[in-house]
Structures are given as structure tokens and as C-alpha cells.
Design an enzyme around this catalytic site. Structure first.
Site, short mmCIF file in Angstrom:
data_model
loop_
_atom_site.label_atom_id
_atom_site.label_comp_id
_atom_site.label_asym_id
_atom_site.label_seq_id
_atom_site.Cartn_x
_atom_site.Cartn_y
_atom_site.Cartn_z
N GLY A 94 -2.67 8.31 -4.25
CA GLY A 94 -2.03 9.55 -4.70
C GLY A 94 -0.76 9.86 -3.94
O GLY A 94 -0.44 9.26 -2.91
N ASP A 95 -0.01 10.80 -4.47
CA ASP A 95 1.17 11.39 -3.83
C ASP A 95 1.45 12.66 -4.64
O ASP A 95 0.54 13.15 -5.33
CB ASP A 95 2.37 10.42 -3.86
CG ASP A 95 3.51 10.87 -2.95
OD1 ASP A 95 3.39 10.72 -1.72
OD2 ASP A 95 4.52 11.42 -3.45
N ASN B 174 -1.96 19.15 -1.67
CA ASN B 174 -2.99 18.49 -0.87
C ASN B 174 -2.67 18.52 0.63
O ASN B 174 -3.51 18.92 1.44
CB ASN B 174 -3.17 17.04 -1.36
CG ASN B 174 -4.08 16.25 -0.46
OD1 ASN B 174 -3.63 15.56 0.45
ND2 ASN B 174 -5.39 16.38 -0.66
N GLN C 73 7.34 3.86 3.95
CA GLN C 73 5.92 3.46 3.94
C GLN C 73 5.69 2.16 4.72
O GLN C 73 4.66 2.00 5.37
CB GLN C 73 5.47 3.28 2.48
CG GLN C 73 3.95 3.31 2.29
CD GLN C 73 3.39 4.73 2.20
OE1 GLN C 73 3.96 5.57 1.54
NE2 GLN C 73 2.29 4.97 2.88
N SER D 181 -6.77 5.81 3.74
CA SER D 181 -6.83 4.94 2.56
C SER D 181 -7.23 3.52 2.97
O SER D 181 -8.02 2.85 2.29
CB SER D 181 -5.47 4.89 1.87
OG SER D 181 -5.26 6.02 1.06
N LYS E 46 5.47 1.76 -3.06
CA LYS E 46 5.41 3.11 -3.63
C LYS E 46 5.67 2.99 -5.12
O LYS E 46 6.33 2.05 -5.55
CB LYS E 46 6.49 3.99 -3.01
CG LYS E 46 6.23 5.47 -3.15
CD LYS E 46 5.34 5.97 -2.04
CE LYS E 46 4.88 7.40 -2.23
NZ LYS E 46 4.21 7.91 -1.04
N LYS F 267 5.57 3.28 8.31
CA LYS F 267 4.40 4.14 8.50
C LYS F 267 3.11 3.31 8.55
O LYS F 267 2.27 3.47 9.44
CB LYS F 267 4.33 5.11 7.32
CG LYS F 267 3.19 6.11 7.38
CD LYS F 267 2.94 6.81 6.05
CE LYS F 267 4.17 7.49 5.49
NZ LYS F 267 3.84 8.43 4.38
N LYS G 194 0.86 -1.18 0.00
CA LYS G 194 0.00 0.00 0.00
C LYS G 194 0.89 1.23 0.00
O LYS G 194 1.84 1.31 0.78
CB LYS G 194 -0.88 0.01 1.27
CG LYS G 194 -1.78 1.22 1.36
CD LYS G 194 -3.10 0.97 0.66
CE LYS G 194 -3.86 2.24 0.34
NZ LYS G 194 -3.42 2.91 -0.92
P1 NDP Z 1 0.91 17.80 -4.16
O1 NDP Z 1 1.38 17.43 -5.51
O2 NDP Z 1 -0.52 18.02 -3.92
O3 NDP Z 1 1.69 19.10 -3.65
C1 NDP Z 1 3.07 19.13 -3.58
C2 NDP Z 1 3.49 20.49 -3.10
O4 NDP Z 1 4.89 20.48 -2.83
C3 NDP Z 1 3.29 21.58 -4.14
O5 NDP Z 1 3.06 22.78 -3.52
C4 NDP Z 1 4.62 21.56 -4.88
O6 NDP Z 1 4.92 22.76 -5.55
C5 NDP Z 1 5.56 21.35 -3.73
N1 NDP Z 1 6.78 20.68 -4.25
C6 NDP Z 1 6.86 19.53 -4.95
N2 NDP Z 1 8.12 19.26 -5.28
C7 NDP Z 1 8.84 20.27 -4.80
C8 NDP Z 1 10.22 20.56 -4.84
N3 NDP Z 1 11.09 19.75 -5.47
N4 NDP Z 1 10.61 21.68 -4.19
C9 NDP Z 1 9.72 22.49 -3.55
N5 NDP Z 1 8.39 22.26 -3.51
C10 NDP Z 1 7.97 21.17 -4.12
O7 NDP Z 1 1.48 16.66 -3.22
P2 NDP Z 1 1.02 16.26 -1.72
O8 NDP Z 1 0.56 17.45 -0.99
O9 NDP Z 1 0.14 15.10 -1.84
O10 NDP Z 1 2.39 15.74 -1.13
C11 NDP Z 1 3.28 16.57 -0.39
C12 NDP Z 1 4.20 15.71 0.46
O11 NDP Z 1 3.42 14.96 1.38
C13 NDP Z 1 5.05 14.68 -0.28
O12 NDP Z 1 6.27 14.52 0.39
C14 NDP Z 1 4.23 13.41 -0.16
O13 NDP Z 1 5.02 12.26 -0.32
C15 NDP Z 1 3.72 13.57 1.25
N6 NDP Z 1 2.54 12.79 1.63
C16 NDP Z 1 1.39 12.87 0.90
C17 NDP Z 1 0.27 12.16 1.31
C18 NDP Z 1 -1.03 12.28 0.61
O14 NDP Z 1 -2.00 11.69 1.08
N7 NDP Z 1 -1.16 13.03 -0.46
C19 NDP Z 1 0.32 11.26 2.47
C20 NDP Z 1 1.56 11.31 3.20
C21 NDP Z 1 2.62 12.04 2.78
P3 NDP Z 1 4.80 22.83 -7.14
O15 NDP Z 1 3.35 23.00 -7.43
O16 NDP Z 1 5.62 24.00 -7.51
O17 NDP Z 1 5.35 21.55 -7.66
O1 2IT Z 2 3.10 8.88 1.53
C1 2IT Z 2 1.95 8.46 1.72
O2 2IT Z 2 1.64 7.90 2.79
C2 2IT Z 2 0.94 8.65 0.68
N1 2IT Z 2 1.25 9.26 -0.33
C3 2IT Z 2 -0.43 8.07 0.85
C4 2IT Z 2 -0.45 6.62 0.48
C5 2IT Z 2 -1.81 5.97 0.44
O3 2IT Z 2 -1.83 4.79 0.09
O4 2IT Z 2 -2.81 6.59 0.77
#
Ligand code: NDP
Ligand code: 2IT
Length: 446
Positions: A165-166, A240, A111, A377, A126, A114, A90
Site C-alpha cells: 500500500g501507499d 494510515n 525506496q 512488510s 514503486k 530506505k 519492494k
Molecule cells: P493515506 O492515503 O492513508 O493518507 C494520506 C493522507 O495524506 C490523507 O490524509 C490525505 O488527505 C493526505 N494527502 C494526500 N495527498 C495530499 C496532498 N496532495 N496534499 C495534502 N494532503 C494530502 O496514505 P498513507 O498514510 O499511507 O501515506 C502518507 C505518506 O506516508 C505518503 O507520503 C506515503 O508515501 C508515506 N508512507 C506510507 C507508508 C505506508 O506504509 N502506508 C510507508 C512509508 C511512507 P486526503 O484524504 O484529503 O487525500
Molecule cells: O513508502 C513506503 O515505504 C511504503 N509505502 C510501504 C512499502 C511496502 O512495501 O510496505
């Protein structure tokens, strides 16, 4: 450091010399796990750590698609199926030009721990691609997603591997991926999470990572005689996780004064207007700098690392790995920041983490603090299996309980094994590991 853990770490360094992100994650994890191996010599006999560090399977594939100019494009697709000891693989799919095997292995490794911390039956994995959804038309994104799934579908399933998603993968991408999986297999099953609400998605999944982060931080602060109420907060990113971290921390009484994207950051001393950010990022898919034209009194600064120089009480890095380095950590500490909660995966470098721990900053490591997303999830998977959907309140209540449970597990393991009871880095790594280790020992050499 325990002789067995240091031998395994040395072997990893030799065999994966070019995988810097993977080695960074592995170094932190293995150093934390050292006291567990002192206590359990039987783990070495079973080669437990040698097996634990190696993904069960890595799938790499060609993803050809045709752009709006009629040109053929080829991206590289991946799925790292890291560990299935406690449940089906997952974990999310990242779509970003920086994606490579090192990044996906670090994310998959994190992961595993986690997902174990959530207490739910999910293994770790992943995947993703170096495809960049930015600036692409909906048709191009669909073409990519359909091609990606045309290979991936044979490796996944509701009981084997459940992606989500990620970075770069949101509701639009999950929709296209799900449609193609269903067309190829004829199965209407919970093979992906983060689905739209009309076709099996769970209420509160969109909010879950950001909300969960704030629930974890709240638990951590309360356990240490502090509160979110009245705190000034800096949130990096504007995707997100960042958006819903902002929403919940504001509800808990904090004031968010800065957010960012990969180009720069905004500073709004009056408190960031989240409706404006949502409109720019969620609806228009625009850039954070557009905020200043809409909100008087706010400023935009080029470059994202400067965000850590803003004075705050709580910092929530929610963008990407290694966005917060030693320089940023020193600036935060000098400005009196008392807590850091990682919404992103491994946003703090090893040096930054060490500085926070040494200087008494309460530090919530990503694999614990951002586990609310994957936990929800797993709740989506439960609802899909039951063919039921729960209310927002039901899911949110479960999420609160799960985050409290994760904090307690981290605190207990930190008290037992850590150099100090607030070392939640050691706590998270050890608490996550023990469950997986026990399951692996019970299942024999596989
Ligand atoms: P999104 O794609 O929704 O948003 C990513 C954000 O981070 C954007 O603002 C983006 O800016 C910025 N970003 C991405 N790459 C870079 C970079 N190289 N340098 C600076 N800023 C950057 O992703 P999420 O919000 O889903 O994910 C954010 C983090 O949270 C990641 O590390 C992800 O692995 C982690 N995460 C996400 C989960 C989820 O459920 N979505 C769960 C647990 C962890 P820009 O638009 O300019 O690219
Ligand atoms: O980093 C993470 O935990 C995620 N991007 C969410 C993974 C998931 O299966 O919901």
C-alpha cells in the site's frame, strides 16, 4: 561536490528536465553521497552511480475499467522496478490523481535506500496509477484493481517484486488486487504485503509506519538529551501513517493538537481525540473537517499548509511530498519546534530541510524514519514463506529493534561523513547507499 557525482547529477537534469520530484530527490541523494565517491574512486570506473540512478525497468500500461454509469474509464498504470541488488523489488502502489512517472521515480529511488537501511533483503520499487479511489464505489474500486492487476501480475511475484500500500491503497485495495493475482496465476503466495489478517497479512503492519516513525524519533531525541514526554505535537495528514503516528506518540507521552487532510486542518488544544478521527477516516471515509462538529472546543481551518503555524515541539509531516516548505519551516523554527520526523516520503522541500539542519532542529528524514512500514512488510514476507504468523508483540518488538538499528546506522554514517553528527540526512543516504553499492560491485556490470 565530487566531480563524478556532479557530472551524473548534471546528466540527470538534462535527461529528466520535466521530472521535478525525481530531480529533487536525486539532488539531495547525490549531494549527500559526494564524500563516498571521494573515498571510492573504483565506483566511478564501474559506472556505479550512472547505473544506480537509472531504474532497472519501468512498466507503463493502460488500465481500462467500467464505472457505475456503464462508462468506460481509462487510467495509466505504472511499476518502477528500481534496484534489485539486495533483494526482490519492494515498495508500495500509490493511487492518486497526481501520480506520474516523476513522482513514482522519486519514490522508487528513495525506496532503494530506505529498504537497504532496514537491514532486510529487499530491493526498491514503486508503482501506482492516476486513479482516484475517493468517491468511488467499492465495485468501481474492485473493477479498477482487477484491471490493474490483469497487467501487473506478469511482472511481479513473491521472489521478483512485492508491491504493497501507499497513498490511496489500503486494505480494501490490497484485497481486490490479491484476489485477482490469485485468480490469474493460481498461486497462493506472498506477492503483496499489507494483506488482511485472514489471508496472510501480518499483525502490526497497519500500525508499523506510524509506530516505527515514533520509535525512530524517540531514539533520536534520547541520543540528543530530549524526550517525547510532555511534548506538543503536530501531525499532518489523517491517513494510515498519520493515525498510527498519533496513536504511538500519544502513548509515549506527547500531545497531538492538530491533524489535516488535503482540504484543511483541525486544531484541538485539548489533544486530538483519535477515536473520532479513526471513525471519520477509517470507517466513514469522510473529511477531517467533520471532526469539529463532534468535538467541542476544536477548530477547522481551510488549506493544509497553515498547520505548520501551530506552536509545537515536534512536527510529524505524514501526508505527502513537499507539504512542508520554507515558509512552514520558518514558522516551526520561530515557534521553538525542536524535532521534525518525516512520516511521509519527502514531505519537506530541499529549502525546508536546509533550514531545519542549519537551525539545529533534530531532523529525521523520511527514508529512515518511515522505514518501519516496509520493514514490517518484509516481516510479512518472512511469515508467508514460513507459513507461520507471529504475534503482535513479536512483530512490534522486531520493529522496535529495526528502527533502533536504522537510527544507529544513520548516526554512525553522519558522524563519519556529515558536516555535523546530527546530519541524519547525509547519514541515511550514505548508510543506505553503501550496502547497495557493495552488492552492485560484487555482481558485476548489470
Ligand atoms: P493515506 O492515503 O492513508 O493518507 C494520506 C493522507 O495524506 C490523507 O490524509 C490525505 O488527505 C493526505 N494527502 C494526500 N495527498 C495530499 C496532498 N496532495 N496534499 C495534502 N494532503 C494530502 O496514505 P498513507 O498514510 O499511507 O501515506 C502518507 C505518506 O506516508 C505518503 O507520503 C506515503 O508515501 C508515506 N508512507 C506510507 C507508508 C505506508 O506504509 N502506508 C510507508 C512509508 C511512507 P486526503 O484524504 O484529503 O487525500
Ligand atoms: O513508502 C513506503 O515505504 C511504503 N509505502 C510501504 C512499502 C511496502 O512495501 O510496505
Amino acid at each position: 561536490m565530487n566531480a563524478y557525482t556532479s557530472r551524473v547529477l548534471e546528466g540527470l537534469r538534462q535527461r529528466n528536465a520535466h521530472e521535478s520530484e525525481f530531480l529533487q530527490a536525486a539532488t539531495e541523494i547525490l549531494e549527500s553521497l559526494s564524500p563516498v565517491f571521494d573515498k571510492h574512486p573504483e565506483y566511478e570506473k564501474a559506472g556505479l552511480l550512472d547505473r544506480f540512478v537509472e531504474p532497472e525497468r519501468v512498466i507503463m500500461f493502460r488500465v481500462p475499467w467500467v464505472d457505475d454509469q456503464g462508462r468506460t474509464q481509462v487510467n495509466r498504470g505504472y511499476r518502477v522496478q528500481y534496484n534489485s541488488a539486495i533483494g526482490p523489488y519492494k515498495g508500495g502502489l500509490r493511487l492518486h490523481p497526481s501520480v506520474n512517472l516523476s513522482i513514482l521515480k522519486f519514490l522508487g529511488f528513495e525506496q532503494v535506500l530506505k529498504n537497504s537501511l532496514t537491514g532486510l533483503p529487499i530491493g526498491g520499487g514503486k508503482g501506482g496509477s492516476d486513479f482516484d479511489p475517493k468517491g468511488k464505489s467499492d465495485r468501481e474500486v474492485m473493477a479498477f484493481c482487477q484491471s490493474f492487476m490483469t497487467e501487473l501480475y506478469r511482472h511481479i511475484g513473491q521472489d521478483t517484486d512485492v508491491p504493497a500500500g501507499d497513498i490511496g491503497t489500503g486494505a480494501r485495495e490490497i484485497g481486490f488486487l490479491y484476489g485477482q493475482y490469485k485468480r490469474l496465476t493460481g498461486l497462493y503466495e506472498g506477492v503483496l504485503t499489507g494483506k488482511g489478517l485472514t489471508y496472510g497479512g501480518s499483525l502490526a503492519r497497519t500500525q508499523a509506519t506510524g509506530y516505527g516513525l515514533c520509535y525512530f524519533v524517540k531514539n533520536m531525541l534520547e541520543a540528543n538529551g530530549k524526550t517525547v514526554q510532555g511534548a506538543t505535537v503536530v501531525v499532518s495528514g489523517s491517513g494510515n501513517v498519520a493515525i498510527y503516528a498519533n496513536e504511538k506518540i500519544t502513548e509515549l507521552g506527547g500531545k497531538v493538537v492538530a491533524m489535516s487532510d488535503s482540504n484543511g486542518y483541525i486544531y484541538d488544544p485539548n489533544g486530538v481525540n483519535l477515536d473520532v478521527v479513526k471513525q471519520i477516516k477509517e470507517v466513514e471515509r469522510g473529511r477531517i473537517k467533520e471532526y469539529v462538529a463532534r468535538v467541542p472546543g476544536s477548530e477547522y481551518h481551510e488549506g493544509c499548509k497553515g498547520i505548520w503555524t501551530i506552536k509545537c515541539d515536534i512536527a510529524l509531516p505524514c501526508a505527502t511530498q513537499n507539504e512542508l516548505d520554507a515558509e512552514g519551516a520558518k514558522a516551526l523554527i520561530a515557534n521553538g519546534c525542536f524535532a521534525v520526523g518525516e512520516g511521509a516520503n519527502m514531505p519537506s522541500t530541499l529549502e525546508a530541510t536546509e533550514l531545519f539542519l542549519q537551525n539545529g532542529v533534530l531532523f529525521a528524514p523520511g527514508k529512515a524514519a518511515n522505514a518501519g512500514g516496509v520493514a514490517t512488510s518484509a516481516l510479512e514476507m518472512s511469515q508467508n514463506s514460513q507459513r507461520l504468523s507471529w504475534t503482535f508483540e513479536e512483530v512490534d518488538e522486531k520493529l522496535k529493534g529495526i528502527m533502533k538499528g536504522i537510527f544507529e546506522k544513520c548516526a554512525e554514517a553522519a558522524a563519519e561523513y556529515g558536516d555535523k553528527p546530527t546530519n541524519y540526512v547525509v547519514g541515511a543516504n550514505i548508510a543506505g547507499f553503501l550496502k547497495v553499492a557493495d552488492a552492485m560491485m560484487a555482481q558485476g556490470i548489470v
